[in-house]
Design a protein around this motif. Structure first.
Motif, PDB file in Angstrom:
ATOM      1  N   ALA A  86      17.702  -5.682   5.948  1.00 17.58           N
ATOM      2  CA  ALA A  86      17.560  -7.032   6.501  1.00 17.58           C
ATOM      3  C   ALA A  86      18.481  -7.234   7.699  1.00 17.58           C
ATOM      4  O   ALA A  86      18.063  -7.788   8.720  1.00 17.58           O
ATOM      5  N   ARG A  87      19.723  -6.797   7.586  1.00 16.57           N
ATOM      6  CA  ARG A  87      20.680  -6.960   8.696  1.00 16.57           C
ATOM      7  C   ARG A  87      20.183  -6.274   9.956  1.00 16.57           C
ATOM      8  O   ARG A  87      20.343  -6.795  11.056  1.00 16.57           O
ATOM      9  N   HIS A  88      19.596  -5.130   9.779  1.00 15.07           N
ATOM     10  CA  HIS A  88      19.100  -4.361  10.922  1.00 15.07           C
ATOM     11  C   HIS A  88      18.032  -5.140  11.695  1.00 15.07           C
ATOM     12  O   HIS A  88      17.894  -4.979  12.901  1.00 15.07           O
ATOM     13  N   ARG A  89      17.278  -5.995  11.013  1.00 14.61           N
ATOM     14  CA  ARG A  89      16.148  -6.689  11.626  1.00 14.61           C
ATOM     15  C   ARG A  89      16.481  -8.094  12.139  1.00 14.61           C
ATOM     16  O   ARG A  89      15.710  -8.664  12.895  1.00 14.61           O
ATOM     17  N   VAL A  90      17.610  -8.665  11.707  1.00 15.29           N
ATOM     18  CA  VAL A  90      17.988 -10.013  12.141  1.00 15.29           C
ATOM     19  C   VAL A  90      18.369  -9.961  13.623  1.00 15.29           C
ATOM     20  O   VAL A  90      19.166  -9.116  14.025  1.00 15.29           O
TER      21      VAL A  90
END
Length: 136
Positions: free
Chosen positions: A43-47
């Motif tokens: 998720a962090r990678h995509r925010v």
């Protein structure tokens, strides 16, 4: 919306661990956080990131019987808008298409649900082995 993974008998498992050793249930919280890191990293990678605050706000939070992944908070109060969309700003003039399941956390969870379940299962087995309980 949510496809929660429920473990039957988890509360009894925690109670039995407590009766054996008061420190053993604490290992469950660490195990849950380890499993949640799979989803958190994805998720962090995509925010999207301008300052990095929204990205850094995605975290795993767990207890001895549950694990949750959250985003936002005081440092990134706009995170829900980024993830789910809606209208904000003066006269609600800034619009982002609403998505019921969000764009980042739930999406990462659904993409990694099988791996998350496997890691969670292995973590529970490791805690049981640490307690000296044989599981088949």
């Amino acid at each position: 919306m949510t496809g929660a993974i429920k473990v039957d008998g988890l509360s009894q498992f925690v109670a039995n661990l407590k009766s054996m050793d008061r420190e053993l249930p604490k290992a469950l919280r660490v195990a849950f956080n380890g499993a949640a890191e799979i989803v958190v990293k994805d998720a962090r990678h995509r925010v999207p990131s301008k300052t990095g605050k929204a990205r850094a706000s995605v975290k795993a939070k767990s207890t001895q019987t549950a694990v949750r992944i959250s985003g936002g908070g005081n440092r990134a109060p706009y995170y829900p808008w980024l993830d789910f969309g809606g209208r904000v700003g003066r006269n609600r003039s800034v619009r982002r298409t609403f998505q019921k399941d969000g764009r980042y956390i739930y999406d990462a969870y659904y993409r990694n649900i099988n791996r998350f379940g496997e890691v969670l299962e292995q973590a529970l087995l490791d805690v049981a082995a640490q307690a000296g309980v044989e599981v088949d």
